[in-house]
Design a protein around this motif. Structure first.
Motif, mmCIF file in Angstrom:
data_model
loop_
_atom_site.group_PDB
_atom_site.id
_atom_site.type_symbol
_atom_site.label_atom_id
_atom_site.label_comp_id
_atom_site.label_asym_id
_atom_site.label_seq_id
_atom_site.Cartn_x
_atom_site.Cartn_y
_atom_site.Cartn_z
ATOM 1 N N ASP A 410 0.810 -1.217 0.000
ATOM 2 C CA ASP A 410 0.000 0.000 0.000
ATOM 3 C C ASP A 410 0.844 1.268 0.000
ATOM 4 O O ASP A 410 0.465 2.288 -0.581
ATOM 5 C CB ASP A 410 -0.916 0.014 1.235
ATOM 6 C CG ASP A 410 -2.237 -0.681 0.959
ATOM 7 O OD1 ASP A 410 -2.547 -0.910 -0.224
ATOM 8 O OD2 ASP A 410 -2.941 -1.020 1.921
ATOM 9 N N MET A 411 1.989 1.228 0.691
ATOM 10 C CA MET A 411 2.807 2.439 0.814
ATOM 11 C C MET A 411 3.372 2.909 -0.521
ATOM 12 O O MET A 411 3.871 4.032 -0.621
ATOM 13 C CB MET A 411 3.934 2.209 1.825
ATOM 14 C CG MET A 411 5.024 1.242 1.422
ATOM 15 S SD MET A 411 4.512 -0.507 1.377
ATOM 16 C CE MET A 411 3.995 -0.761 3.075
ATOM 17 N N PHE A 412 3.271 2.084 -1.581
ATOM 18 C CA PHE A 412 3.763 2.501 -2.890
ATOM 19 C C PHE A 412 2.703 3.239 -3.707
ATOM 20 O O PHE A 412 2.954 3.592 -4.861
ATOM 21 C CB PHE A 412 4.295 1.292 -3.667
ATOM 22 C CG PHE A 412 5.694 0.922 -3.284
ATOM 23 C CD1 PHE A 412 6.778 1.371 -4.018
ATOM 24 C CD2 PHE A 412 5.938 0.147 -2.161
ATOM 25 C CE1 PHE A 412 8.073 1.051 -3.654
ATOM 26 C CE2 PHE A 412 7.225 -0.176 -1.786
ATOM 27 C CZ PHE A 412 8.305 0.283 -2.529
ATOM 28 N N ASP A 413 1.560 3.450 -3.093
ATOM 29 C CA ASP A 413 0.572 4.327 -3.715
ATOM 30 C C ASP A 413 1.123 5.752 -3.642
ATOM 31 O O ASP A 413 1.299 6.300 -2.559
ATOM 32 C CB ASP A 413 -0.756 4.235 -2.967
ATOM 33 C CG ASP A 413 -1.886 4.924 -3.724
ATOM 34 O OD1 ASP A 413 -1.610 5.539 -4.772
ATOM 35 O OD2 ASP A 413 -3.039 4.858 -3.256
ATOM 36 N N GLY A 414 1.394 6.339 -4.779
ATOM 37 C CA GLY A 414 2.063 7.635 -4.818
ATOM 38 C C GLY A 414 3.531 7.508 -5.180
ATOM 39 O O GLY A 414 4.196 8.524 -5.406
ATOM 40 N N LEU A 415 4.034 6.282 -5.255
ATOM 41 C CA LEU A 415 5.399 6.022 -5.722
ATOM 42 C C LEU A 415 5.392 5.263 -7.038
ATOM 43 O O LEU A 415 6.159 5.573 -7.951
ATOM 44 C CB LEU A 415 6.179 5.209 -4.680
ATOM 45 C CG LEU A 415 6.779 5.959 -3.493
ATOM 46 C CD1 LEU A 415 7.400 4.982 -2.511
ATOM 47 C CD2 LEU A 415 7.835 6.952 -3.975
ATOM 48 N N ALA A 416 4.523 4.257 -7.134
ATOM 49 C CA ALA A 416 4.437 3.446 -8.342
ATOM 50 C C ALA A 416 3.427 4.056 -9.306
ATOM 51 O O ALA A 416 2.394 4.591 -8.892
ATOM 52 C CB ALA A 416 4.032 2.022 -7.987
ATOM 53 N N THR A 417 3.732 3.976 -10.587
ATOM 54 C CA THR A 417 2.769 4.475 -11.566
ATOM 55 C C THR A 417 1.625 3.498 -11.769
ATOM 56 O O THR A 417 0.547 3.893 -12.233
ATOM 57 C CB THR A 417 3.474 4.715 -12.914
ATOM 58 O OG1 THR A 417 4.152 3.523 -13.313
ATOM 59 C CG2 THR A 417 4.488 5.839 -12.792
ATOM 60 N N THR A 418 1.834 2.238 -11.430
ATOM 61 C CA THR A 418 0.776 1.234 -11.472
ATOM 62 C C THR A 418 0.844 0.417 -10.195
ATOM 63 O O THR A 418 1.929 -0.015 -9.788
ATOM 64 C CB THR A 418 0.934 0.296 -12.683
ATOM 65 O OG1 THR A 418 0.876 1.062 -13.890
ATOM 66 C CG2 THR A 418 -0.171 -0.757 -12.703
ATOM 67 N N LEU A 419 -0.289 0.209 -9.553
ATOM 68 C CA LEU A 419 -0.341 -0.599 -8.331
ATOM 69 C C LEU A 419 -1.589 -1.458 -8.385
ATOM 70 O O LEU A 419 -2.716 -0.953 -8.302
ATOM 71 C CB LEU A 419 -0.357 0.287 -7.086
ATOM 72 C CG LEU A 419 -0.382 -0.458 -5.743
ATOM 73 C CD1 LEU A 419 0.845 -1.351 -5.599
ATOM 74 C CD2 LEU A 419 -0.462 0.521 -4.583
ATOM 75 N N ILE A 420 -1.372 -2.745 -8.541
ATOM 76 C CA ILE A 420 -2.467 -3.715 -8.613
ATOM 77 C C ILE A 420 -2.374 -4.598 -7.386
ATOM 78 O O ILE A 420 -1.317 -5.156 -7.093
ATOM 79 C CB ILE A 420 -2.365 -4.562 -9.893
ATOM 80 C CG1 ILE A 420 -2.386 -3.658 -11.132
ATOM 81 C CG2 ILE A 420 -3.474 -5.600 -9.953
ATOM 82 C CD1 ILE A 420 -1.971 -4.372 -12.400
ATOM 83 N N GLN A 421 -3.486 -4.760 -6.667
ATOM 84 C CA GLN A 421 -3.471 -5.557 -5.440
ATOM 85 C C GLN A 421 -4.712 -6.433 -5.391
ATOM 86 O O GLN A 421 -5.832 -5.932 -5.327
ATOM 87 C CB GLN A 421 -3.421 -4.658 -4.199
ATOM 88 C CG GLN A 421 -2.171 -3.804 -4.111
ATOM 89 C CD GLN A 421 -2.084 -3.049 -2.795
ATOM 90 O OE1 GLN A 421 -1.442 -3.486 -1.845
ATOM 91 N NE2 GLN A 421 -2.727 -1.902 -2.736
ATOM 92 N N GLY A 422 -4.497 -7.730 -5.421
ATOM 93 C CA GLY A 422 -5.606 -8.656 -5.322
ATOM 94 C C GLY A 422 -5.248 -10.008 -5.908
ATOM 95 O O GLY A 422 -4.369 -10.105 -6.772
ATOM 96 N N PRO A 423 -5.927 -11.089 -5.473
ATOM 97 C CA PRO A 423 -5.556 -12.443 -5.894
ATOM 98 C C PRO A 423 -6.457 -13.042 -6.971
ATOM 99 O O PRO A 423 -6.271 -14.196 -7.340
ATOM 100 C CB PRO A 423 -5.708 -13.228 -4.584
ATOM 101 C CG PRO A 423 -6.873 -12.555 -3.908
ATOM 102 C CD PRO A 423 -6.827 -11.096 -4.316
#
Length: 705
Positions: A410-423
């Motif tokens: 979660d802490m990479f929200d605002g650092l990564a240009t793409t953030l996908i989280q889920g299984p």
């Protein structure tokens, strides 16, 4: 033999006695069953006496001091024999020959010849000295008597008494008489006390050399934690491995078996020593007996590491101080030093410590990375620590897919240009499209004019086994998962591995419990940096690190599940590995989620601002701040944990997966930020209401913000 009959009463109607007989044993006659009971009581008493702590203590006392005497006698006899004979030189010659050191063998042979020549000269001098001793004794006696007579004559002249002539001789004779008298008196006690003094001396030698076995020592003195490592302990441990050629060679060397050993060096929380094996003993045989070797060294299996250095027929042993590996290492420099910087090209991530206690830095420059291990052993934390360091290089772009989806990234929200989280399969589809986007960017860079400089682009897929095992099929009938050429995810990974590093597009993957199905061979072998936490089998270790690393001593399958969390085995040219080794074991620094969020915030402050795309649709737009005010109700303040629970109840789809980090992202840095009340973090209703009333009308926010 009859029983005695005792009359109990008389019959009142007759004059005859009515006898009721009670059978009592005659003296010396045993009743049936009594010997058995007596024997049982005796046996029980003997057993109690033998097994009592006092008896065991006394037995240990007797055995301990007896072994001191026996050991002292053996040591004294050996020292005497070595001092009087050539056995020491012969033993050293055999040791040098067994170790293949012919030059040293010749040196000891020269010493042996000089010793024998000197001994021969001494013996010949002794034979020739008998007549000389007789002559010297005769001359000495004559001179002594003559001197005494001359002294007597002088005294007689001085005293004008001729009896003084024999006075000095008489005095000497009287002195000799008194010496004999004293010797006669002392001789008897000396004969009685002498043997005991000799026994005491032997006991002292044995006690100083600790010749008594451990089990005979008192509990408080018993070394159950592992004795210090000495050459003799290492040689004895190798001798008792059960390898016949090794045992025979050491036996031929005698105590000089230590000639096999290099210097024992202090190495972090243990010691390191190189062992040159005798001819006929392979390094694989010693590696295969790691547990027995550790036990022979009074260590646990995980406290002894066997690697293969450059030298032929040599194994390198690293032996930990007992219990040292169970102690945690210090915090990460990312936590203790807020000014830590990163450089993708020239820097190394301060990742942890090697077994010697030295800092272990890992370079990620143009290296694809694979980390694997069993579940819940610290894989995500280890991978995330590398990304947190690299995030401090503002030129690096991250695209992240976390296929676990529990908020670890979660802490990479605002650092990564793409953030996908889920299984879910939908998340795998999005992760695949993210990698295909990396491929498209890679191909664009490859076609750029020569000399074009590109910013680093790092793709991270955590829990990649979910993608490989995904059954979803696209509209083009191509599966997303699998390991065939038709698999979209697999082919995207292969393309990045083949050409990505040349244009600074790299891929990091984290996976668990590797198999050929959830981690295909081509994907494993495409990673430049291969890292493994604890694994279940050697075959899995070979999948994770490769045959070369495992054959060279890498053994993640011998780490302890649950106890060695965060301990990794690394095969990479991006980390300093001792010469001759194919892998290195590193104990990584642990950074918890809250601390990781703080480090990420510092990394965000170095950037101009990154808009993170969450490509999964999270439903209709929501206003988190307004919803927070709603769940606060009429209470002046509410614990942050309770606010999270109420938000989840209000809108489970939007807030069900929220953590404190999500809540902090909405209100941190505002007048409505959480504060402490009675030592606990709370959110104030008045502050949230004031913030809502004063903010500009920007409309609602999405759940991804």
């Amino acid at each position: 033999m009859t029983d005695n009959v005792v009359p109990l009463f008389k019959d009142p109607l007759t004059s005859t006695d009515t006898l009721t007989a009670v059978s009592t044993p005659a003296p010396g006659v045993a009743v049936a069953g009594r010997p058995v009971r007596v024997w049982k009581r005796t046996a029980r008493g003997v057993r109690t006496a033998v097994t009592s702590e006092q008896t065991r203590t006394a037995a240990r006392l007797v055995a301990r001091h007896g072994m001191y005497v026996i050991g002292g006698t053996r040591i004294t006899a050996k020292r005497t024999w070595d001092g009087r004979t050539a056995s020491r030189y012969e033993r050293m010659i055999r040791a040098a020959e067994a170790g293949g050191n012919l030059e040293e063998a010749r040196d000891w042979e020269d010493r042996l010849q000089r010793f024998r020549m000197g001994r021969h000269h001494r013996r010949m001098d002794l034979l020739r000295s008998a007549p000389d001793v007789a002559k010297s004794t005769l001359y000495g006696t004559g001179l002594t008597v003559g001197g005494l007579l001359a002294l007597g004559i002088v005294l007689a002249i001085a005293n004008k008494d001729i009896t003084w002539v024999v006075g000095p001789i008489a005095a000497v004779i009287e002195a000799i008489r008194w010496i004999v008298v004293v010797a006669t008196v002392v001789w008897g006690p000396t004969l009685v006390v002498g043997p005991w003094l000799a026994l005491l001396a032997l006991w002292g030698v044995g006690r100083r050399q600790q010749t008594a076995p451990q089990w005979t020592l008192p509990v408080q003195q018993r070394d159950d934690t592992g004795a210090p490592i000495t050459p003799s302990i290492v040689v004895t441990a190798l001798r008792d491995l059960g390898i016949a050629p090794l045992r025979g060679a050491i036996k031929d060397m005698g105590d000089a078996g230590a000639a096999m050993l290099g210097p024992i060096r202090i190495a972090g929380c243990g010691v390191e020593v190189d062992v040159t094996l005798p001819s006929g003993v392979s390094t694989a045989e010693v590696q295969g007996r790691r547990r027995k070797l550790a036990e022979n060294l009074a260590r646990h299996e995980h406290e002894v590491f066997i690697t293969i250095p450059v030298a032929a027929r040599t194994v390198r042993l690293w032996i930990a101080d007992s219990g040292a590996l169970d102690q945690p290492i210090g915090p990460s420099p990312l936590v203790t030093d807020q000014t830590t910087s990163a450089n993708y090209k020239t820097g190394k991530a301060p990742w942890g410590e090697d077994l010697r206690g030295d800092a272990a830095g890992l370079s990620v420059y143009q290296r694809h990375l694979l980390i694997t291990g069993l579940s819940n052993q610290g894989k995500t934390a280890s991978l995330r620590a590398l990304a947190l360091w690299l995030a401090k290089d503002r030129t690096v772009e991250f695209r992240i897919a976390d296929l676990k989806g529990v908020g670890d990234w979660d802490m990479f929200d605002g650092l990564a240009t793409t953030l996908i989280q889920g299984p879910t399969d939908e998340h795998v589809i999005e992760a695949t499209e993210m990698l295909e986007g990396l491929v498209a960017e890679m191909e664009r860079r490859i076609q750029a004019p020569p000399g074009t400089v590109f910013t680093p682009l790092v793709g991270i897929v955590d829990e990649a086994q979910v993608a490989f095992m995904c059954p979803a099929v696209g509209d083009d009938k191509r599966p997303y998962g699998g390991s065939k050429a038709t698999s979209r995810y697999f082919m995207a990974v292969r393309k990045i591995h083949n050409q990505g590093r040349a244009v600074d597009v790299t891929l990091w993957e984290g996976t668990q419990d590797p198999t050929d199905q959830n981690l295909p061979k081509l994907v494993r072998e495409g990673a430049h940096t291969r890292i493994s936490l604890v694994l279940g089998t050697e075959s899995q270790a070979r999948m994770a690190l490769g045959d070369k690393a495992v054959d060279g001593g890498a053994a993640p399958h011998l780490l302890r599940q649950g106890l060695d969390k965060g301990t990794v085995v690394v095969a990479s040219d991006g980390i300093s590995i001792p010469a001759g080794q194919a892998a290195i074991t590193v104990r990584t620094h642990y950074i918890d989620t809250d601390t990781a969020a703080e480090i990420a915030d510092r990394a965000k402050s170095l950037r101009d601002g990154v808009t993170t795309a969450r490509t999964i649709d999270h439903g209709p737009a929501i206003d988190p701040l307004a919803d927070i005010l709603t769940v606060l109700g009429t209470e002046p303040r509410v614990l942050t944990q309770d606010v999270l629970k109420r938000l989840a109840t209000l809108n489970a789809k939007a807030y069900g997966g929220w953590t404190f980090i999500d809540l902090k992202r909405v209100i941190d840095g505002t007048p409505a930020a959480p504060y402490k009340s009675d030592g606990r973090m709370v959110i104030g209703r008045e502050r949230v209401g004031r913030l809502l009333a004063n903010r500009p009308d920007t409309g609602s926010t999405s759940a991804a913000e």
